[in-house]
Scaffold this active site. Structure first.
Site, mmCIF file in Angstrom:
data_model
loop_
_atom_site.group_PDB
_atom_site.id
_atom_site.type_symbol
_atom_site.label_atom_id
_atom_site.label_comp_id
_atom_site.label_asym_id
_atom_site.label_seq_id
_atom_site.Cartn_x
_atom_site.Cartn_y
_atom_site.Cartn_z
ATOM 1 N N HIS A 288 0.845 -1.193 0.000
ATOM 2 C CA HIS A 288 0.000 0.000 0.000
ATOM 3 C C HIS A 288 0.881 1.244 0.000
ATOM 4 O O HIS A 288 1.844 1.340 0.774
ATOM 5 C CB HIS A 288 -0.905 -0.007 1.229
ATOM 6 N N ASP A 305 -3.310 8.962 3.562
ATOM 7 C CA ASP A 305 -3.564 7.561 3.217
ATOM 8 C C ASP A 305 -4.908 7.492 2.516
ATOM 9 O O ASP A 305 -5.927 7.925 3.064
ATOM 10 C CB ASP A 305 -3.560 6.705 4.483
ATOM 11 N N CYS A 356 -3.963 3.091 -5.029
ATOM 12 C CA CYS A 356 -3.286 3.838 -3.961
ATOM 13 C C CYS A 356 -2.086 4.604 -4.493
ATOM 14 O O CYS A 356 -1.826 5.742 -4.069
ATOM 15 C CB CYS A 356 -2.876 2.899 -2.837
#
Length: 397
Positions: A288, A305, A356
């Site tokens: 991630h 995030d 991401c």
């Protein structure tokens, strides 16, 4: 057939008198039970009433409790699953309650669901699991990313960011991304960073693909060159590559400033980090991508995030780094304990398991322009093609 053959005969019921002689032992036991009930009744003797009530509570059977209502993730679990699969599902869901592991397991679940076969009708259990994941992800990104009031420069940046590709540019990008010929052929060479991009590497910009280090680092180099060409339009920023944080945080003894000390020398950069407004650090957490920003002007640390997570350990390491860096390069003693730490509560959130890296690049792009994060998940496919177009522009240069 006579009525007596289908139903028992109607016989009159006899009432037994208490004093009749035909009762035998049953009649005597009945009288004894009645007499004991009268003698033990607490309502007839006030002196022993409290003790009788206490005895009744002790002897009384325990009340049957209603079954506790199960949480959402157990209610949406299919009951027809085998026991082994149920235990596996329960273990995965229990791990979702750990804040550190939540983004990675959500990413795994979402990616696995996206790669599954398409069905005409979804099962109710899968719909319930999707609702549960949506609740864990909190708000959808559709209600985020609203454009803040902007001046003329910001409006110009927004128009540039969301300008559609021309038909010619669209055709060129599609030929590179979805053509299967000569995948090992180098299509872009960037001399200053010594990064070579082949067709196989740029294919990570296709939909449903994770971005690799080469494409991310090359895009960061393009942002750096853009700021150097137009210093009045863009903020004074420094862009660390994807290998910086691993080198800093995961040395032989953990934190290792000496391993990255020479990355920011004045001869190498031409400026010091103390002169920058923002410093961008890509963070790779297993599978991630996240972003950390050191805002030198506002004296803040920010963690972005696209899954809405927060890692205070990363910000502590970066706070220690900026203290060592300013002390070593500029001989400045700075106390970062009072610097504000900002989480990713207001940033756009991804709704799949593969965007991401693209979210991280757009976080950097928008912050380096000084504009708000006014984009959503629906823009990611366009941003992938636009990134490919900007990389392919190097071929003409």
């Amino acid at each position: 057939m006579s009525p007596s053959a289908t139903s028992p005969p109607n016989r009159p019921h006899r009432k037994r008198r208490a004093g009749a002689g035909g009762g035998g032992a049953d009649d005597g036991s009945t009288r004894r039970r009645g007499r004991s009930a009268v003698l033990l009744g607490p309502t007839h003797f006030p002196a022993v009433r409290s003790f009788g009530l206490r005895l009744a509570l002790v002897v009384a059977p325990a009340p049957r409790h209603r079954r506790k209502q199960r949480p959402l993730h157990y209610a949406c679990r299919p009951t027809s699953l085998p026991c082994r699969r149920r235990r596996r599902l329960r273990s995965i869901i229990s791990l979702l309650h750990l804040p550190i592991l939540r983004p990675f397991y959500l990413r795994y679940i979402l990616a696995a669901a996206a790669s599954g076969p398409c069905r005409c009708r979804r099962k109710e259990s899968l719909v319930g699991m999707g609702n549960y994941i949506s609740r864990v992800l909190r708000k959808s990104s559709s209600d985020r990313g609203k454009a803040p009031p902007a001046d003329d420069t910001a409006k110009q940046d927004l128009c540039e960011v969301f300008t559609p590709l021309t038909n010619e540019e669209e055709s060129e990008v599609n030929n590179i991304l979805y053509g299967s010929d000569q995948s090992k052929k180098i299509i872009v060479m960037h001399g200053p960073s010594n990064i070579d991009i082949t067709k196989e590497k740029i294919w990570c910009l296709r939909t449903c693909n994770w971005l690799n280090d080469e494409v991310i680092n090359l895009y960061l180099e393009l942002l750096k060159e853009r700021a150097q060409r137009e210093p009045k339009r863009f903020l004074k920023c420094h862009f660390f590559n994807t290998f910086f944080y691993k080198k800093l945080a995961y040395g032989k003894t953990g934190y290792d400033y000496q391993s990255v000390r020479r990355w920011t020398t004045l001869n190498r950069l031409g400026y010091g980090l103390v002169e920058c407004e923002k410093i961008f650090i890509p963070i790779h957490r297993n599978v991630h991508w996240c972003l950390a920003i050191i805002n030198m002007k506002d004296k803040t640390f920010q963690y972005l995030d696209s899954f809405g997570g927060m890692d205070h350990a990363v910000l502590r390491i970066l706070a220690r780094y900026i203290r060592d860096e300013l002390n070593d390069k500029s001989n400045i003693q700075v106390d970062t304990s009072s610097w504000l730490k900002i989480s990713s509560d207001s940033c756009p959130l991804q709704q799949n398991g593969w965007d991401c890296g693209m979210f991280m690049l757009k976080f950097i792009d928008f912050h380096s322009r000084g504009i708000g994060l006014c984009f959503t998940q629906e823009h990611m496919d366009y941003f992938r093609k636009r990134t490919a177009k900007e990389i392919l522009r190097l071929r003409a240069d």
